[in-house]
Write an enzyme that holds these catalytic residues in place. Sequence first.
Site, PDB file in Angstrom:
ATOM      1  N   TYR A   1      -7.635 -10.153  -0.329  1.00 45.10           N
ATOM      2  CA  TYR A   1      -7.404  -8.713  -0.440  1.00 45.10           C
ATOM      3  C   TYR A   1      -8.502  -8.069  -1.288  1.00 45.10           C
ATOM      4  CZ  TYR A   1      -5.409  -4.228  -1.814  1.00 45.10           C
ATOM      5  OH  TYR A   1      -5.228  -2.890  -2.048  1.00 45.10           O
TER       6      TYR A   1
ATOM      7  N   SER B   1     -10.009  -0.519  -4.328  1.00 47.63           N
ATOM      8  CA  SER B   1      -8.852  -0.908  -5.139  1.00 47.63           C
ATOM      9  C   SER B   1      -9.338  -1.488  -6.454  1.00 47.63           C
ATOM     10  CB  SER B   1      -8.025  -1.961  -4.389  1.00 47.63           C
ATOM     11  OG  SER B   1      -7.109  -2.619  -5.247  1.00 47.63           O
TER      12      SER B   1
ATOM     13  N   GLY C   1       2.882   6.738   2.757  1.00 50.37           N
ATOM     14  CA  GLY C   1       2.223   6.451   1.484  1.00 50.37           C
ATOM     15  C   GLY C   1       1.049   7.343   1.170  1.00 50.37           C
TER      16      GLY C   1
ATOM     17  N   ALA D   1      -2.043   7.602   8.338  1.00 54.93           N
ATOM     18  CA  ALA D   1      -1.560   8.885   7.806  1.00 54.93           C
ATOM     19  C   ALA D   1      -0.049   9.045   7.853  1.00 54.93           C
ATOM     20  CB  ALA D   1      -2.217  10.027   8.569  1.00 54.93           C
TER      21      ALA D   1
END
Length: 303
Positions: A175, A150, A25, A22
């Site tokens: 990723y 993502s 970004g 937090a």
Amino acid sequence: MKTFKLESIPSQKGKVAIVTGANIGLGYETALALAKKEITVILACRSLAKAQKAMDKMIKEVHAADLEIILIDLNSLKSVLDFAMEFGEKHNRLDFLIANAGIMMPPFQKTKDGFESQFGVNFLAHFLLVNRLFPILKNTVGSRVVMLSSLAHKNARINFSNLNAEKNYSNWKVYGQSKLACLIFAYELQRRIDDKGLKLKSLAAHPGFSSTNLGHLLPIIGAKLFSPFASFIGQDAKAGALPTLRAALDPTVKGGEYFGPSGFKEIKGAPKVVNSSSRSHDLLVASKLWTVAEEMTGEKFNV
């Protein structure tokens, strides 16, 4: 589903949220927006100094913000367990668990428990966190878990024979795998919630192409190009946080939905329900991933 307008969401005073990562970004913008709705927000961060700096900045904008820092290092399963214990000692409800923190394409490295870092931080640590906090979530009426995925999940697959990337390592593929795992987990968690007739929701979101701090992990030339490129074709962190905020706050959402930007190729735009890859809906992979995650974290997850 109607257009989501954050400003139309009423006060959520009395509710409690955890946002991992937090301090910067997407996580910062998510936590700030929740604080504006009078939610008690737990800033779950690794660095006390960075978390305190973020808290001070938030309070300057929202003077009455109800914020708390509890440290967590997603590189360490023990730290995840310690966080869950501390949270449980301080709070008896959890309305929103936002699994936001993540790392993107670092050089090959391992977590403190010996896992490949992206799979370990982005997925396994959050799997364990949800597991440990699930009793509180289950006892909080209308609670929600939001996993951050993502666009990179779309070309990814779960390579069960190389989860720790010890045979070979492609930072981009790993990723994508970690973010696919987060999405598969969100869907599987909702299926198990439905099977038990529970009244909470598991959701997922992605920020599109967002200019955030993750770009610093790219090679030097790529990092220099990433930020201006993202700013030009993508969106800033405040806009990138909107799919997460819709998943958390929109009263019309259904469990198991996945939110992302509504623009071209989901790069940017207002948040809406989006589709995901066929691999993210593979039930056999989902079941196997759940079992493997239990084995790797050392704890059964009984919904």
